[in-house]
Each structure stands twice: as structure tokens, then as C-alpha cells.
Scaffold this active site. Structure first.
Site, short mmCIF file in Angstrom:
data_model
loop_
_atom_site.label_atom_id
_atom_site.label_comp_id
_atom_site.label_asym_id
_atom_site.label_seq_id
_atom_site.Cartn_x
_atom_site.Cartn_y
_atom_site.Cartn_z
N SER A 203 -31.29 -29.81 -61.38
CA SER A 203 -30.31 -29.70 -62.45
C SER A 203 -30.95 -29.93 -63.81
CB SER A 203 -29.20 -30.73 -62.22
OG SER A 203 -28.16 -30.59 -63.16
N CYS B 101 -18.54 -9.68 -60.02
CA CYS B 101 -19.12 -10.38 -58.87
C CYS B 101 -18.53 -11.77 -58.65
CB CYS B 101 -20.64 -10.49 -59.02
SG CYS B 101 -21.17 -11.52 -60.41
N CYS C 24 -22.94 -9.37 -67.46
CA CYS C 24 -23.18 -10.40 -66.44
C CYS C 24 -24.63 -10.30 -65.99
CB CYS C 24 -22.26 -10.20 -65.25
SG CYS C 24 -22.64 -11.28 -63.85
N LYS D 298 -25.33 -23.41 -65.52
CA LYS D 298 -24.73 -24.73 -65.43
C LYS D 298 -23.91 -24.99 -66.69
CE LYS D 298 -25.81 -29.64 -65.54
NZ LYS D 298 -26.87 -30.65 -65.55
N GLU E 38 -53.87 -27.55 -59.56
CA GLU E 38 -52.79 -27.93 -58.67
C GLU E 38 -53.28 -27.89 -57.22
OE1 GLU E 38 -49.81 -29.00 -56.59
OE2 GLU E 38 -49.52 -29.03 -58.78
N ILE F 205 -37.02 -31.86 -55.08
CA ILE F 205 -35.79 -32.44 -55.60
C ILE F 205 -35.82 -32.35 -57.12
CG2 ILE F 205 -36.74 -34.76 -55.77
CD1 ILE F 205 -34.02 -35.87 -54.98
N CYS G 51 -20.95 -16.11 -74.34
CA CYS G 51 -21.67 -15.28 -75.31
C CYS G 51 -22.32 -14.06 -74.66
CB CYS G 51 -22.74 -16.11 -76.02
SG CYS G 51 -22.10 -17.55 -76.87
#
Length: 631
Positions: A81, A610, A621, A107, A69, A78, A617
Site C-alpha cells: 500500500s 469494466c 479508464c 488507491k 541485488e 509485504i 481526473c
């Protein structure tokens, strides 16, 4: 392993050697010394290159794999998601979901809000409750994947730029096989290391691998030698984005933006394109050595089989390893370039192209401007010198993505659009497929290896350039055309859900990535999807006007209704009402329906401790460690 007794090897190393570079620090985590003759050399240590290397190593542990790399350390990018392909790969090839949820935001699906310029209407569509996935801080995710790969015995070298050479007919493109490949031999590209060799721990600058994987992203280190990018027509898109922080007063949004606080990727759609709102857990201000110590603790725990519930929560990890985090939002627009979207004089909108065009779109749509001005503060120069970012003409493919002794994956092969997040989610399919082919090539008997190499290269070329990228581009064209009118949006989005799945419940059985996920192609892989999309686009394109005529819209609605009726007859057991808030099981809109039906496997709920979101499931937290008592 106690969090308090976990080693602080990397922070100690930085303290003892203050001038040690980030790349040397990262490279010190490799388990074995440099080899100038690995079985496989990967150019690029982004997520897709690392997924390729990790899956290949899991499949064939005996292979020596080196990843090179050019960046000195992982950086933010960018594409934050994810969907089920990423979470299935992560759980199957790496570690349980709740390890990831200590680092990344939860998500729960996708939410769409279709706007009009006059602020008269907002049409909703959403899907969720089908899987566990994440919103990624890309720096943290690539660092995590790097250290996981190193734990497996893959050498990952940062700060190493490579020259790829094709001497004496090496690496010939797939189209040249009949004329140039000599039976009985593979002649892969040759790699020369350009950067200081002390960071790698070698005095030689040549790498002679049995096979090379080009995962170099937009720089196209190897694919660029076989031709310029090919544009995916008939139009393209440009993106403009920045990073924001939600105002301290909390959300105060238009009531029409239903469930805006839900942890989905939000899509604000308008005739020229769409915008994303992605909530992230950002580790940007955490020092690299501290993050490496935190991740080393998690990687060691996961590989030793420690249950995720026994791992400290995010707050405790942050405090113990002195790694501050915060919640931010990535916001950007991806607009088509075949209409006159922007006015002639944009000087009043900002100091540079990114700022001007970002603000132009925001101000054009009153719902967008109210949402942003009332709820989000800009984070100037959050990731370096830039505040606003630009990427032009995003959709392309490389004409050649495979050859003698090499395969290309990720953005080196091509890219379409961030809509439905194909960069990571479909990119993993290409990496998985390439790793599967690589294993076949290297395992073949020497007398058959050339034949196997040729066949596998042809299969990869066809998969990427004839199937994967054209289908994804077809999907984006369908979605973008749906944004041109509310009636199109309502019908075409539901057709996309219906055509993307046959038996819906079977798609999410188990959490391991398979070859079926490769061909699913984020919903664009079925022949039914292809036939429907082509029929619709034959009506909607080419487009002289941004808003279609009523006659055109009625023709598309008729096709859509026929599609939805047929899909329900073919797959009557699909319970769409569990996954779509406004629709029933037949994908018919139900006035007044604003919640999903009961019965979804996974869904997001808020923690009483929080107020962050966790999946149903969870026993604790992952952010604050609160035990049951979730609402």
C-alpha cells in the site's frame, strides 16, 4: 511508438537462448559495462534502494551508480500500500500517474473499522480524496523501478551477492569520527562480489566506490556489522498474512462495513492489533521476459514524453505482450505481543504457526470470519512454497546507520509496522534525504570532503535514529492504543488527522517530492503530534489489561477534545468534511453522515466499462480504455 511494432527484445532473447537465467536477462538491460569504480554502490535493489539511486541520478546525472541485488529477479514482498509520498516521488522523479495506473491498482485513502470481540459494534473512520496513490504488486513495481533506473544509466545487477569489508578502519561509524577519520580522505567500505561474475560481465570481483549505500533490507548487510538490532519498546508486533481471491459471486458484506467495495486500504482494527485488506492487480503469472518487454515499452514511451492517454490500457498491454494479470487481495494481521493474544493449544487452527495464528484471529472476531468466509477464497502457495507468511518482532532500528563513506536507508536502518505503510512511504523520505546528502558529499571540494562527509553522516544518523524511526514508532503506539476501545478509536484517529497537517490544502499542492515531505514523516513529524502522543501514552501505558478503565478513557477523551478545539482555531480553513465521511470540518462526528462533502481534488469513481475504479481526473479508464461515461 505503436504497441504492435514495439520490440520484443527480451522474449526473443529467452526464445533464442532458453537457458539464459533471469539475472542475466535483467542485467542485459544495463546501458553501460561494469565498472569496478563507480561513484556510488547501492547494496539492494528493492524500491527504497532504487528510489535513492533514481533521485541521485536525476540530481547529478554525471555520477556513475551501480546497484547490486542478491535475488535473481524481483519477488513479491509485504508492503503493497502507498500514500502521497510514493505518488509524489513517482510523478516527480519518474513519470505521470496514469502510467502507473496501467500496472497497479488505484488507491483512494484509508478506511478503518474498529471491532469488538462480542460483535456488538463497528466504529468507522476514514480519510480519502486527498491524493492519487497505488496498491503495488511488489514484483512488478521493483521490476519497473529497475528498468527505469537502467534507462537513466544506472547499472542494476541481479543475482549478485556482496561481501562488505571494513579493512584498515574503513567505514568507521559516525560515533568514531573524532578518533578515526583522517582529515582529507574518505575511507568507504570495500565490496567484494561473491557470485558468478559472468552475470555481471566482469572478471574482477572488487568494487571500490566513493560512497556505499546500504539498502539491503532486513539482512542489514552493512548496518549489521555495527551492532544488533535495537528493539523499539515498550512492546512489539508480529504479522501473519496470506493472499486471497474475491469470490466470483461478488461482495456480500455486513452493512456495518460501510463502503467496503471502495478502493482504499481497509483496516480491520481490534484490541490486540489490526488487519489489512489490500486489493492488488497481480502480474504473478506473467513470464519475466514478457513483463520486461511490456515495461520497456512503457519506459521508452514515458521518457519520450508520450502522453499517458495515448498509451494502451491494461487489457491491451496484457494481450499484446502476453502478460496475464488478475485481481487478488492481500490480507494479514499485525498483532501486539505484550498481551496473551493466542490460546495455548492452536492445533485446531492449522498446520503451522502462520496458518494457526491467522485463523485464530479470524475466528475470534465474528465480523472478520463472516467477511472472509463469505467473500474471499485462499490462494494456496500463490507466491512459492508458502501459503501463510510470518514476520516476528517487526519494530527495530539499527544503532548505527551512517559512517565514513556510507549511509543506510530503508529496512537496513530500521522498520516499525505496516500500519500507515511507513516501509515505502516513510522509507522514500529516508532515501530522498540520503541521496541529497550523498550529492553534497560527492560535490564537495577535496579539501572539504571529509568535513562534509562527517557532517552529513551525523545528520543522517540523527534523522533516522533520533527523528524518523522513533516518531513512526510513537505513531504506531498511538494507533494501537486507540484500538483498545471504541471511544479511544473515535477520538484518537481524528486527532491524528488534525495533528498530521497544518494547512491541509497546502500539503497536496503539486506532485513533486520535496524536503518538506521528508520531515512530514507520514503525519508523525510535527512537534504538536509528538507532544500530544506522549501525553496520551503516559495515560495509556504501561497497560496491565487490554481494555482500559473508564477513568483512563475519560482522561484521554478530555485531552483529545482540547487538541481538536485548538487545531480548529489554529487552522479554521481546513475542510475536513471533504476528506472524512463521518465528520464535519471541525472533526466532529455527524450522525447520519456517510459521504464526503463535495470539493475534494481527486476521488475514485467506477468505470462503466469494466467496473474497476479510476480517479475523477482520468479521461479514459486505464484498465479497459473506456472514454468518459464514468459514474
Amino acid at each position: 511508438m505503436s504497441i504492435h511494432t514495439a520490440r520484443r527484445r527480451f522474449t526473443d532473447l529467452r526464445r533464442e537462448t532458453p537457458d539464459i537465467s533471469d539475472s542475466v536477462l535483467l542485467n542485459s538491460n544495463n546501458r553501460t559495462g561494469f565498472s569496478g569504480k563507480p561513484d556510488v554502490a547501492v547494496i539492494g535493489a528493492g524500491i527504497i534502494g532504487l528510489c535513492y539511486a533514481i533521485h541521485l541520478k536525476n540530481t547529478s546525472p554525471h555520477l556513475k551508480i551501480s546497484v547490486f541485488e542478491k535475488s535473481s529477479a524481483p519477488i513479491q514482498k509485504i508492503g503493497e500500500s502507498t500514500l502521497s509520498p510514493f505518488s509524489k516521488f513517482a510523478a516527480g522523479d519518474m513519470c505521470p500517474h496514469d502510467y502507473f495506473l496501467r500496472l497497479f491498482g488505484l488507491k483512494d485513502g484509508l478506511q478503518f473499522y474498529c471491532l469488538d470481540e462480542n460483535d456488538g459494534k463497528v466504529t468507522l473512520s476514514d480519510v480519502g480524496g486527498v491524493d492519487i496513490s497505488y496498491q503495488l504488486d511488489r514484483r512488478m513495481s521493483e521490476l519497473f523501478f529497475t528498468m527505469w533506473a537502467q534507462k537513466l544509466g544506472i547499472n542494476v545487477y541481479h543475482g549478485v551477492e556482496c561481501d562488505i569489508e571494513l579493512p584498515n578502519g574503513a567505514g568507521q561509524a559516525v560515533e568514531k569520527f573524532d578518533d578515526h577519520v583522517t582529515a582529507g580522505s574518505i575511507n568507504p567500505p570495500q565490496i567484494t562480489l561473491k557470485t558468478p561474475l559472468q552475470s555481471v560481465g566482469t572478471t574482477t570481483n572488487s568494487v571500490n566506490a566513493r560512497l556505499v549505500c546500504d539498502a539491503s533490507g532486513f539482512s542489514r548487510s552493512l548496518t549489521g556489522k555495527f551492532g544488533n538490532k535495537e528493539k523499539l519498546g515498550p512492546w512489539n508486533c508480529d504479522a501473519y498474512w496470506a493472499y486471497f481471491k474475491q469470490k466470483d459471486a461478488g461482495l456480500n458484506v455486513d452493512k456495518r462495513l460501510h463502503k467496503w467495495d471502495h478502493p482504499a486500504t481497509k483496516h480491520m482494527c481490534f484490541p490486540e492489533g489490526w488487519g489489512w485488506f489490500i486489493g492488488l492487480i497481480s502480474w504473478h503469472h506473467a513470464p519475466l521476459p514478457n513483463l520486461m518487454d511490456l515495461l520497456a515499452y512503457l519506459v521508452d514511451s514515458a521518457t519520450e514524453g508520450v502522453p499517458a492517454d495515448e498509451i494502451p490500457c491494461t487489457q491491451e498491454l496484457s494481450k499484446a505482450f502476453e502478460c496475464p494479470y488478475e485481481f487478488i487481495t492481500s490480507i494479514g494481521w499485525a498483532v501486539r505481543n505484550d498481551f496473551k493474544t493466542f490460546g495455548r493449544n492452536l492445533d485446531e487452527y492449522g498446520a503451522n504457526e502462520g496458518e494457526r495464528k491467522f485463523n485464530y484471529i479470524k475466528r475470534k472476531y465474528p465480523a472478520l470470519q463472516r467477511l472472509m468466509d463469505g467473500n474471499y477464497d485462499l490462494l494456496p502457495q500463490y507466491y512459492g512454497a508458502q501459503t501463510y507468511f510470518v514476520r516476528k518482532a517487526m519494530a527495530y532500528r539499527s544503532p548505527i546507520v551512517a559512517g565514513d563513506g556510507w549511509l543506510a536507508v530503508g529496512n537496513s536502518a530500521g522498520f516499525t509496522n505496516p500500519l500507515i505503510s511507513p516501509g515505502i512511504n516513510a522509507g522514500i523520505g529516508g532515501a530522498f534525504y540520503a541521496a541529497t546528502l550523498t550529492d553534497k558529499i560527492l560535490a564537495a571540494p577535496s579539501k572539504d570532503r571529509t568535513t562534509v562527509m562527517q557532517r552529513c553522516a551525523q545528520m543522517h544518523q540523527a534523522h533516522m535514529c533520533t527523528f524518523k524511526l522513533p516518531r513512526l514508532h510513537l505513531m504506531n503506539r498511538l494507533w494501537y492504543n486507540s484500538f483498545r476501545d471504541h471511544r479511544l478509536f473515535q477520538k484518537l484517529t481524528t486527532c491524528f488527522w488534525a495533528l498530521g497537517f497544518d494547512e491541509l490544502h497546502e500539503h497536496y499542492e503539486g506532485y513533486k517530492y520535496t524536503i518538506e515531505d521528508v520531515t512530514w514523516n507520514v503525519g508523525a513529524g510535527t512537534e504538536a503530534f509528538k507532544e500530544f502522543s506522549e501525553a496520551v501514552l503516559a495515560i495509556l501505558e504501561p497497560a496491565d489489561e487490554l481494555i482500559p478503565s473508564n477513568e483512563v478513557i475519560e482522561r484521554v477523551i478530555k485531552l483529545s477534545d482540547e487538541c481538536l478545539s485548538l487545531r480548529h482555531k489554529l487552522y479554521p480553513s481546513n475542510r475536513w468534511g471533504r476528506y472524512l465521511r463521518q465528520y464535519n470540518d471541525k472533526l466532529q462526528m455527524v450522525p447520519g453522515k456517510h459521504e464526503r462533502d463535495k470539493g475534494a481534488k481527486v476521488f475514485a469513481i467506477q468505470c462503466l466499462g469494466c467496473s474497476y475504479w479510476v480517479h475523477n481526473c482520468a479521461t479514459i479508464c486505464p484498465i479497459c480504455g473506456t472514454e468518459p461515461g464514468l459514474v
